[in-house]
Design a protein around this motif. Sequence first.
Motif, short mmCIF file in Angstrom:
data_model
loop_
_atom_site.label_atom_id
_atom_site.label_comp_id
_atom_site.label_asym_id
_atom_site.label_seq_id
_atom_site.Cartn_x
_atom_site.Cartn_y
_atom_site.Cartn_z
N ASN A 56 0.85 -1.21 0.06
CA ASN A 56 0.03 -0.06 0.02
C ASN A 56 1.05 1.17 0.00
O ASN A 56 0.89 1.97 0.80
N LYS A 57 1.66 1.52 -1.08
CA LYS A 57 2.51 2.58 -1.08
C LYS A 57 2.28 3.13 -2.47
O LYS A 57 2.30 2.27 -3.34
N PRO A 58 2.77 4.35 -2.85
CA PRO A 58 2.72 4.66 -4.34
C PRO A 58 3.84 4.31 -4.76
O PRO A 58 4.87 3.87 -4.45
N ALA A 59 3.87 4.32 -6.36
CA ALA A 59 4.98 3.79 -7.15
C ALA A 59 6.38 4.35 -6.98
O ALA A 59 7.21 3.85 -7.11
N THR A 60 6.36 5.97 -6.76
CA THR A 60 7.51 6.49 -6.53
C THR A 60 8.25 5.99 -5.26
O THR A 60 9.46 6.10 -5.12
N GLU A 61 7.48 5.82 -4.16
CA GLU A 61 7.95 5.42 -2.90
C GLU A 61 8.68 4.02 -3.08
O GLU A 61 9.56 3.55 -2.60
N VAL A 62 7.70 3.05 -3.74
CA VAL A 62 8.40 1.79 -4.14
C VAL A 62 9.58 1.73 -4.94
O VAL A 62 10.46 0.93 -4.71
N ALA A 63 9.58 2.58 -5.90
CA ALA A 63 10.97 2.56 -6.53
C ALA A 63 12.12 3.05 -5.93
O ALA A 63 13.15 2.77 -5.94
N ALA A 64 11.68 3.93 -5.07
CA ALA A 64 12.77 4.52 -3.99
C ALA A 64 13.41 3.41 -3.30
O ALA A 64 14.61 3.32 -2.86
N LEU A 65 12.41 2.64 -2.56
CA LEU A 65 12.72 1.57 -1.77
C LEU A 65 13.74 0.35 -2.64
O LEU A 65 14.79 -0.14 -2.10
N LEU A 66 13.18 0.15 -3.69
CA LEU A 66 13.75 -0.51 -4.65
C LEU A 66 15.28 -0.23 -4.94
O LEU A 66 16.32 -1.00 -4.89
N THR A 67 15.45 0.92 -5.29
CA THR A 67 16.70 1.41 -5.48
C THR A 67 17.67 1.39 -4.46
O THR A 67 18.87 1.27 -4.75
N ASP A 68 17.25 1.79 -3.23
CA ASP A 68 18.19 1.84 -1.98
C ASP A 68 18.77 0.45 -1.73
O ASP A 68 19.52 0.34 -1.15
N SER A 69 17.99 -0.45 -2.02
CA SER A 69 18.36 -1.92 -1.89
C SER A 69 19.11 -2.72 -3.14
O SER A 69 19.64 -3.72 -2.94
N GLY A 70 19.48 -1.81 -3.96
CA GLY A 70 20.30 -2.22 -5.14
C GLY A 70 19.46 -2.72 -6.42
O GLY A 70 20.11 -3.09 -7.44
N LEU A 71 18.04 -2.66 -6.41
CA LEU A 71 17.38 -2.95 -7.70
C LEU A 71 17.17 -1.52 -8.19
O LEU A 71 16.14 -1.05 -8.05
N GLU A 72 18.09 -0.96 -9.06
CA GLU A 72 17.94 0.52 -9.28
C GLU A 72 16.62 0.80 -10.24
O GLU A 72 16.94 0.23 -11.39
N VAL A 73 15.75 1.47 -10.02
CA VAL A 73 14.76 1.77 -10.88
C VAL A 73 15.24 2.99 -11.65
O VAL A 73 15.59 4.27 -11.18
N GLU A 74 15.45 2.95 -13.09
CA GLU A 74 16.16 3.87 -13.78
C GLU A 74 14.88 4.73 -14.69
O GLU A 74 15.35 5.77 -15.06
N GLY A 75 13.74 4.17 -14.39
CA GLY A 75 12.85 5.14 -14.93
C GLY A 75 11.41 4.55 -14.42
O GLY A 75 11.09 3.77 -14.33
N LEU A 76 10.49 5.65 -14.50
CA LEU A 76 8.99 5.15 -14.30
C LEU A 76 8.30 5.55 -15.61
O LEU A 76 8.42 6.93 -15.97
N GLU A 77 7.61 4.91 -16.11
CA GLU A 77 6.72 5.00 -17.29
C GLU A 77 5.16 4.85 -17.06
O GLU A 77 5.06 3.68 -16.32
N THR A 78 4.33 5.27 -17.84
CA THR A 78 2.97 5.06 -17.57
C THR A 78 2.45 4.39 -18.86
O THR A 78 2.71 4.76 -19.93
N PHE A 79 2.00 3.17 -18.46
CA PHE A 79 1.40 2.08 -19.62
C PHE A 79 -0.26 2.59 -19.81
O PHE A 79 -0.92 2.37 -18.69
N GLU A 80 -0.68 2.92 -20.87
CA GLU A 80 -2.06 3.03 -21.27
C GLU A 80 -2.46 2.08 -22.15
O GLU A 80 -2.00 1.81 -23.36
N VAL A 81 -3.66 1.16 -21.83
CA VAL A 81 -4.28 0.34 -23.05
C VAL A 81 -4.53 1.05 -24.21
O VAL A 81 -4.30 0.59 -25.46
#
Length: 804
Positions: free
Chosen positions: A15-40
Amino acid sequence: MLISFDWLKQLIAINKPATEVAALLTDSGLEVEGLETFEVIKGGLQGIVIGEVLTCEKHPDADKLRITTVNIGLEQPKQIVCGAANVAAGQKVVVATENAVLYPSGGESFQIKKSKIRGAVSEGMICAEDEIGIGTSHAGIIVLDTDLPNGTPAAEYFGLSSDTVFEIGLTPNRADAASHYGVARELQALTDAKVALPDVSVFNLSNTNRNIAIEIQDAAGCPRYAGLTISGVKVGESPEWLRNRLRAIGLSPINNVVDVTNYVLHELGQPLHAFDADKIAGNKIVVKRADEGAAFVTLDGVERKLRSTDLMICNADEPMVIAGVFGGKKSGVSEETVNIFLESAYFNPTSIRKSSQVHGLKTDSSFRFERGTDPNIVPYALKRAALLIQEVAGGEISSEITDVYPEPVQPFQISLSLSRVDKLIGQAIGRERIIEILTDLNIEIKEETETHLVLLVPPHKVDVTREADVIEEVLRIYGYNNIALKENIATSFLAKFPQPNPEELKQKISNLLTGSGFSEIITNSLTDSAYYEKGAEDKDETLARIVNYNSEELDVMRKTLVFSGLEVIRRNVNRKQKDLKLYELGKVYAKAGEKYKEQQKLALFVTGNTAAETWSQKSEKTTFHYLAGVVQNVLTKLARTDFTLQPLQHPYLSGGVNYQKNDVVLAQVGLLDAQVCKRIDVKEQVWYAELNWDYLVKNSKSQLVFEELAKFPEVRRDLSLVIDKGITFDQIKTIAQRTERKLLQDINVFDVYEGDKIEAGKKAYAISFTLLDKQQTLTDKVIDATMNRLMQQFEKQLGAVIRK
């Protein structure tokens, strides 16, 4: 690697926003290099709403147009001109409001604007399917059967939602995170959320009508191989949800069976392969090495020559798949396929890596297999894929799961010292926190003592095999940012500053000179003492003489590179090669008392013209300035620009300069004395440069210094100075730099005049001065004051006359 956030949330209730999840992953070594929006649907139907047609009347000036008023949930209805024949009052319709951008099917996007159509104001557009990209029909406007209120976003009616996609820069050691499940496991350790894999308890055997035997002939290359058959499938297009899942992570849907195998691969990190079961000769799968040189046609239609190191999945008669890398043309699922055999296996990473590299095949499967997959997830992945295939393609499970696993892969057993954890991390984080992190990472604690933990690390964590690896895992999850920095930082190890590499510098300068048109020469270190001695009474006591020489012409070690280089010039000139640029990096030798010393020198020789004559360029004789420019390029390449120009002191040169730093001579450039050239029978004029290579290598500055680009403009001012002929440009430059240290960026001579228009013994220099203030824009007042100071010093110290 692309990870869908919506897909991820199906595996872990985070239950966290995508930006916060991205920061958590990056700090742990899974670097999030970008966030993109996918639209059907591109644009996500932004600005498109549900409306209700209140009135519909014929346009007075166009038979095929209607003037409508439409309620889109605002206080005032909108007037819209519509050309659809099926528009009528009372309809619920899809309305594109002003400023909405539409992305029609197969067309270019356009924006809705308030306009006049045949004199009638139109404040939007009532849309057909193809105009908003949800279909291809243009037969008329979309008429909806809905009770949703006017103004409701059309995306809500059509069930469209957007997804956030993480682009993760996966490092080679993190094979355990090469899937949505792997990323979810990481988040489990970083948050309070728990991973829950999809339930496969409803997996049920329908019959055993289609059993396919499995034989592993190379257990080292394939420790585990499992499979099952599904009969009566209908191969076709996947449902929209499955296609959208794959599109979100950059994959193109193929058919429902292949799409499921790709889906499970990216969900669990376990590659699967679906065979056409009717093409498996002998109803038998054999895992073995290929025959050397055997031909095999892969799914892309390319015939490849197999190696004996290639692990193959074969039927009773022939190979079908390069294991873990690429399928064969005859084994794949097609529209005619009715029965499939589904494979799930664990292959030796080294074997897959070799085959992938040899055949130049990089696939999503090989990417994971060659880094190491989880041998324990093999049967679960089979069940998960089988249930999904039944859901999207029908069919019955027609065999038991055949799971050949002769020697199960054991977890890594590691002893962990708790004090070692604190020492390597740099602070105590507590026994309870360490155990909590290890448990969240699915690392089992087998034994526990006061000082140590004995751990069982699951085989999917292929990079965790030592105590230091476990400590790194603990630190990743605990958080690098949570380690406090001490006020006084100390270290038990101080790295030495890197010493210049002579070979690298030699190669660098050789490339520079070769690129400037020079040719390298290598000459003999033995030479003729007669070059150094004018007569028998004129013995050079500094020569390193050979005691037992075989030739009177090779009786001493060379004291300079001059004579051996002149020998090369003589030989070339005698063969009509007169335009020469030569360089040699060699040693010279001398006797000092009872001892001998050797030095490395770089010698440059230039004679004749600087370039061959062409239709577009006249040839020019080599001058001092040409060779001096080459020498300065070499010194600049070695980061030695801190020199001054001094009067030349060289026994064989005239008309040149010394490049010096304090009392050390870096280089000497000048014209070889005609009498010296005559000793070698060279009649041509030869310009010569000699560089102190030993000193330059030892004191080379290899580090680069970067500087921010200036925010303010440079200013150029020119002066013409009449000075004595004996005054050098270096003297002028030194005075200018001492007079103005802050603003003066560059000084350059762009013209020299010596002639009857100025008095004898004088010369005129036209000099440019480049000024720059890095803090502010230069004003005319500051510029004039600077130039006046420079002129005063030139007049005072050099007796210069400033020409206006």
